[in-house]
Design a protein around this motif. Structure first.
Motif, PDB file in Angstrom:
ATOM      1  N   GLY A  36      60.708  27.625   8.147  1.00  0.00           N
ATOM      2  CA  GLY A  36      59.463  26.707   8.254  1.00  0.00           C
ATOM      3  C   GLY A  36      59.463  25.472   7.544  1.00  0.00           C
ATOM      4  N   THR A  64      66.267  21.143   2.756  1.00  0.00           N
ATOM      5  CA  THR A  64      67.698  21.771   2.988  1.00  0.00           C
ATOM      6  C   THR A  64      67.810  22.538   4.045  1.00  0.00           C
ATOM      7  OG1 THR A  64      66.689  23.739   1.784  1.00  0.00           O
ATOM      8  CG2 THR A  64      67.617  21.851   0.167  1.00  0.00           C
ATOM      9  N   SER A  76      50.036  28.759   7.049  1.00  0.00           N
ATOM     10  CA  SER A  76      50.734  28.418   8.296  1.00  0.00           C
ATOM     11  C   SER A  76      50.936  27.101   8.356  1.00  0.00           C
ATOM     12  CB  SER A  76      49.842  28.778   9.546  1.00  0.00           C
ATOM     13  OG  SER A  76      50.182  28.264  10.785  1.00  0.00           O
ATOM     14  N   ALA A  77      52.370  26.455   8.405  1.00  0.00           N
ATOM     15  CA  ALA A  77      52.656  25.255   8.289  1.00  0.00           C
ATOM     16  C   ALA A  77      52.334  24.676   9.600  1.00  0.00           C
ATOM     17  CB  ALA A  77      54.130  25.045   8.000  1.00  0.00           C
TER      18      ALA A  77
HETATM   19  N1  GTP Z   1      54.340  30.574  14.398  1.00  0.00           N
HETATM   20  C1  GTP Z   1      54.590  29.569  13.400  1.00  0.00           C
HETATM   21  N2  GTP Z   1      55.704  28.996  13.684  1.00  0.00           N
HETATM   22  C2  GTP Z   1      56.224  28.224  12.635  1.00  0.00           C
HETATM   23  C3  GTP Z   1      55.492  27.985  11.394  1.00  0.00           C
HETATM   24  N3  GTP Z   1      56.068  27.086  10.757  1.00  0.00           N
HETATM   25  C4  GTP Z   1      57.377  26.799  11.406  1.00  0.00           C
HETATM   26  N4  GTP Z   1      57.355  27.581  12.691  1.00  0.00           N
HETATM   27  C5  GTP Z   1      58.445  27.640  13.732  1.00  0.00           C
HETATM   28  O1  GTP Z   1      59.585  27.999  13.044  1.00  0.00           O
HETATM   29  C6  GTP Z   1      60.954  27.426  13.650  1.00  0.00           C
HETATM   30  C7  GTP Z   1      61.634  26.909  12.474  1.00  0.00           C
HETATM   31  O2  GTP Z   1      61.220  26.011  11.911  1.00  0.00           O
HETATM   32  P1  GTP Z   1      61.799  25.004  10.804  1.00  0.00           P
HETATM   33  O3  GTP Z   1      60.838  24.028  10.472  1.00  0.00           O
HETATM   34  O4  GTP Z   1      63.039  24.269  11.872  1.00  0.00           O
HETATM   35  O5  GTP Z   1      62.595  25.689   9.784  1.00  0.00           O
HETATM   36  P2  GTP Z   1      63.433  25.344   8.766  1.00  0.00           P
HETATM   37  O6  GTP Z   1      63.271  26.429   7.731  1.00  0.00           O
HETATM   38  O7  GTP Z   1      63.471  24.060   8.438  1.00  0.00           O
HETATM   39  O8  GTP Z   1      64.751  25.930   9.410  1.00  0.00           O
HETATM   40  P3  GTP Z   1      66.562  25.106   9.201  1.00  0.00           P
HETATM   41  O9  GTP Z   1      66.326  23.752   9.192  1.00  0.00           O
HETATM   42  O10 GTP Z   1      67.322  25.641  10.197  1.00  0.00           O
HETATM   43  O11 GTP Z   1      66.842  25.844   7.772  1.00  0.00           O
HETATM   44  C8  GTP Z   1      60.173  26.450  14.462  1.00  0.00           C
HETATM   45  O12 GTP Z   1      60.566  26.802  16.045  1.00  0.00           O
HETATM   46  C9  GTP Z   1      58.883  26.135  13.995  1.00  0.00           C
HETATM   47  O13 GTP Z   1      58.091  25.622  15.105  1.00  0.00           O
HETATM   48  C10 GTP Z   1      54.050  28.593  11.520  1.00  0.00           C
HETATM   49  O14 GTP Z   1      53.485  28.292  10.400  1.00  0.00           O
HETATM   50  N5  GTP Z   1      53.657  29.197  12.410  1.00  0.00           N
END
Ligand code: GTP
Ligand code: MG
Length: 657
Positions: A68, A214, A315-316
C-alpha cells in the motif's frame, strides 16, 4: 482544498525559510545602500540564498510489493485531487522508482528513463544530467484525469526474452519464482522504465518536498540507486507492512537490507502497519478490534526490533476515502492523522536543524566582517579627530611634522602590503593545490581505472580489491586536502596576526573549515558498499558483470557528488578566509590617504581646522547610525534563524479535514 496537519507544518517550515531569506535579502540591500557590499560578499550572500531556495526534503516509501505504498502517498499528499492519482492495485503495480517533486526550471510532466539504460555504465543520478535520455510526457496539473493518465506510465511493462531480462539484471536463474513468471511464449514481463520523475507544482512539492515511491523492493537487481543513494539519503523513510499479510520473511529482509540495517532507533524511519480496516470486524466490539490492532503493531515492532511507539497502524485506503468524501469520523478511524503528525515531527525539525547549522556559520562570518569594517572606520575617525584636536592652536611646523608622521605610517603599511601581496600569491598557489586534491578530472581517471580493473577481474576477490583501492585513493585525496587546509589555515592565521599587531586591523580568527563531513560520507559509502557486497557477489555468480559495474557506478557517482560539494565549500571557505583581510586592507589604505589629505588641506590653509572637525563629527554620527542598523539586521536575521516554525493553528486541523 483541504488543509491537513502535514500541509500546515510544511507551510510553517517554508514560511520560516522564506522569512529568513527575506531578512538576509534585506541585509544585502542594506549593504548595497551603504556601499558595504563588495563582490565577494555579494557572491557569498547569493549562494546562501540559493541554498535556502533549493532546500529539499525527501520522504521515501519502501516495502514489499502491494503493501500500500502508492495508496498511502495518495492518501497523505494527493487526496485533494479527489481521486487516486498514483496507480494502486492488487499485485505488483509500481514498476519503477518514482520521484515526485517540483522544479520550476523543468517542464511540468513525467519523465521516464528507459529500462534498457540498465545495460549502460551509468547510474540513474548521472542520467539525470542528460534530459535527452528520458522520454517526456506532459500533463495538465489542473486536470486530475490528465495527471492520472500520465502517472499510469509507472506501471508499464513489456514482454522480453529471458535472455534480455537476464542481461538487464531482471532475471535470476536461481529464483524459482522467476521461472514461474515465464509465459507460454517463453518470454517474461519486464518494466518499461528504469526511473520516473514527476514534476508538477503541488503546494508541498513547491516547498521543496520530494516524494519517492518505490516498486516492491525484494526483486533481484533492485536498482542500486535506491539501495545506495535514494533510501539512505532520504530524510524520512516509511516502511510499510500490511495487517492482512503480517510480517513475512521477505518484509523482514527488505527492512533489514534497505531500511533498518543500522539497528536501534534510527532517525526518520517510521514503520506503518497498513490495511487495519481488514480488522474492522463488525462482529467484534470496538475494544476487541483496538486490542487486536495493538497486538499486531506490538508483534511487528518486536519482529523488526523497533520500539512499539515507532509503529503506526493505519488504513491508507480508508484515509484516502475519508479525505475525498470529507468524513472526519472515518479519517480519525483510519488513524492517518497520527502518522502525518509523527512524520512532520520527525521530518521538519531535523531538516530545520540542518539548514540552520548550514546558514549560521556563514551569516555570522558575513556580519562579523561588516562589523569589523565599520569598527575600523569608527576607530580611524576617532584617531583623526584626536590628531586634529591636537592641532588646535599649534603652528604650521607642527602640522608639517604631523604630515610626515602619517606618511611614515603609510609607508610602513605599504611595506606590509607588499608582504600581503606575496602571501596572497602563496595563498593562491596553495589554493590550487587544495583544489587539485579534490579535482574532478583526477577522480574521473580513478573511476575509469577501477571500472577497467573490475571488468578484467571477474572474481569477487579481485572486485573487492579494486573497490578497496578505489576507496583508498579517494580517502588519500581527502587526507591530502585536509593537510592542505591545515597549512592554509596556519598561513592565514599568521597573516591575520601580523596585520593585527603591526597595523592595528581588527581581524579576529580566520574562519575554520574541514572536510571531515565528506570523509565521514565516504566512510558511510564504503560501509554501504560492504553491506551490499553479497548482492554484488550474487550478481557476479550469475555472470551479471554489467550490473555489478552499475553498483560501482552508483557508488562512484555518490563519491563524485562529495567532491563537487567539497569543492564548492572549499571555494567558499577560501573566499571567506581571504575576504576580510582584503576588505580591511583596502579600508585602511583609504583611511590613511584621507588623513594625509585632510591635514595637508589644513596645512595649506584651504580648509579651517574647525570646519574639518565639525565635518568629521558628522561622519561619526552617520557611522554610529550605520553600526546600530547593522546590529538591528544581525538581530533580525539571528532571531529568524533561531525561531521555530509554528503551524498557524493545529488544533482544528482534524475536524476540518
Ligand atoms: N483494505 C485495504 N487495502 C489497501 C489499503 N491500502 C492499500 N490497499 C490495497 O492494496 C493493494 C496494493 O496497494 P498499492 O498501493 O498498489 O501497493 P504498493 O505497495 O504500492 O505496491 P507495489 O506498487 O506493487 O509495490 C491495492 O489494491 C490497494 O487498494 C488499506 O489500507 N486497506
Ligand atoms: Mg505502488
Amino acid at each position: 482544498m483541504q488543509q491537513d496537519q502535514l500541509v500546515q507544518r510544511f507551510e510553517a517550515y517554508a514560511g520560516w525559510r522564506a522569512t529568513l531569506a527575506e531578512r538576509i535579502a534585506a541585509y544585502r540591500d542594506w549593504l548595497d545602500d551603504n556601499e558595504l557590499n563588495d563582490a565577494q560578499t555579494a557572491l557569498r550572500v547569493a549562494s546562501l540564498l540559493a541554498r535556502l531556495n533549493e532546500d529539499k526534503l525527501s520522504v521515501a516509501f519502501a516495502a514489499e510489493f502491494s503493501r500500500g505504498k502508492s495508496e498511502l502517498i495518495n492518501a497523505i499528499f494527493f487526496a485533494e485531487y479527489g481521486q487516486r492519482l498514483l496507480p494502486s492495485s492488487a499485485g505488483r503495480t509500481t514498476m519503477c522508482p518514482t520521484e515526485l517533486m517540483y522544479d520550476a526550471g523543468r517542464p511540468i510532466g513525467i519523465e521516464l528513463l528507459p529500462i534498457e539504460t540498465r545495460e549502460r555504465h551509468a547510474s540513474t543520478s548521472e542520467f539525470k544530467n542528460y534530459p535527452d535520455e528520458w522520454i517526456s510526457i506532459a500533463f495538465d496539473p489542473g486536470k486530475p484525469d490528465s495527471m492520472r493518465a500520465a502517472f499510469r506510465n509507472v506501471i508499464a511493462t513489456r514482454s522480453a526474452s529471458v535472455d534480455e531480462a537476464r542481461r538487464l539484471g531482471l532475471y535470476d536463474d536461481s529464483d524459482p519464482d522467476q521461472a514461474l513468471a515465464i509465459k507460454e511464449d517463453g518470454n517474461i514481463d519486464i518494466p518499461c522504465w528504469r526511473h520516473a520523475l514527476i514534476n508538477f507544482p503541488h503546494p508541498l512539492l513547491k516547498q521543496g518536498l520530494v516524494i519517492l515511491d518505490t516498486p516492491g523492493l525484494n526483486a533481484i537487481g533492485a536498482e542500486p540507486e535506491l539501495t545506495l543513494n535514494l533510501l539512505p539519503n532520504a530524510h524520512a523513510v516509511l516502511f510499510i507492512l500490511a495487517a492482512d499479510t503480517g510480517v513475512t520473511k521477505s518484509d523482514i529482509e527488505v527492512w533489514r537490507r534497505h531500511i533498518g540495517g543500522g539497528g536501534g532507533r534510527q532517525k526518520g524511519r517510521l514503520v506503518v502497519l497498513n490495511k487495519i480496516d481488514g480488522l474492522w470486524d463488525q462482529l467484534r466490539s470496538e475494544a476487541e478490534i483496538q486490542a487486536e490492532i495493538a497486538r499486531q503493531a506490538a508483534d511487528s515492532a518486536e519482529l523488526l526490533g523497533v520500539p512499539p511507539n515507532q509503529v503506526f497502524p493505519i488504513s491508507a485506503q480508508k484515509g484516502l476515502l475519508a479525505k475525498i468524501s470529507r468524513d472526519p469520523a472515518l479519517l480519525e478511524k483510519s488513524r492517518l492523522p497520527a502518522l502525518e503528525r509523527a512524520l512532520s515531527e520527525e521530518l521538519i525539525p531535523a531538516k530545520q536543524e540542518i539548514v540552520r547549522d548550514a546558514c549560521k556559520g556563514e551569516l555570522d562570518n558575513l556580519m562579523r566582517s561588516a562589523h569589523a569594517i565599520l569598527d575600523a572606520r569608527r576607530k580611524n575617525l576617532h584617531d583623526q579627530l584626536l590628531e586634529l584636536n591636537e592641532l588646535r592652536g599649534k603652528n604650521r611646523d607642527v602640522v608639517g611634522s604631523m604630515i610626515a608622521r602619517i606618511r611614515n605610517e603609510k609607508e610602513a603599511f605599504e611595506r606590509g602590503l607588499k608582504q600581503f601581496q606575496a602571501a596572497r600569491s602563496v595563498f593562491s598557489q596553495m589554493t590550487n593545490e587544495l583544489l587539485a586534491h579534490l579535482g574532478m578530472d583526477a577522480l574521473k581517471t580513478e573511476v575509469k581505472a577501477t571500472r577497467k580493473r573490475m571488468l578484467e577481474c571477474m572474481f569477487s576477490s579481485g572486485m573487492r580489491e579494486a573497490m578497496a583501492e578505489f576507496f583508498a585513493g579517494v580517502k588519500k585525496d581527502y587526507n591530502e586536502s585536509s593537510a592542505q587546509i591545515a597549512e592554509i589555515s596556519a598561513m592565514m592565521d599568521a597573516m591575520y596576526r601580523r596585520f593585527q599587531n603591526d597595523h592595528g586591523l581588527k581581524l579576529g580568527k580566520p574562519v575554520e573549515f574541514s572536510v571531515l563531513r565528506y570523509q565521514k560520507e565516504i566512510e558511510k559509502l564504503e560501509a554501504r558498499f560492504h553491506d551490499h557486497f553479497d548482492t554484488v557477489l550474487n550478481l557476479i555468480r550469475h555472470g551479471q558483470i554489467s550490473l555489478t559495474l552499475k553498483f560501482f557506478e552508483t557508488i562512484a557517482s555518490q563519491v563524485k557528488k562529495t567532491y563537487e560539494y567539497a569543492n564548492l565549500e572549499a571555494e567558499q571557505w577560501l573566499r571567506a578566509v581571504m575576504a576580510p583581510v582584503e576588505a580591511q586592507v583596502r579600508e585602511h589604505q583609504m583611511q590613511l590617504r584621507r588623513r594625509v589629505e585632510s591635514i595637508r588641506r589644513i596645512h595649506e590653509a584651504t580648509e579651517t581646522l574647525e570646519d574639518r572637525i565639525a565635518e568629521l563629527d558628522q561622519v561619526g554620527t552617520g557611522l554610529d547610525a550605520q553600526i546600530a542598523e547593522l546590529s538591528r539586521h544581525a538581530l533580525a536575521v539571528g532571531s529568524a534563524l533561531r525561531s521555530s516554525p509554528a503551524p498557524a493553528a493545529s488544533a482544528g486541523a482534524l475536524e476540518r479535514a
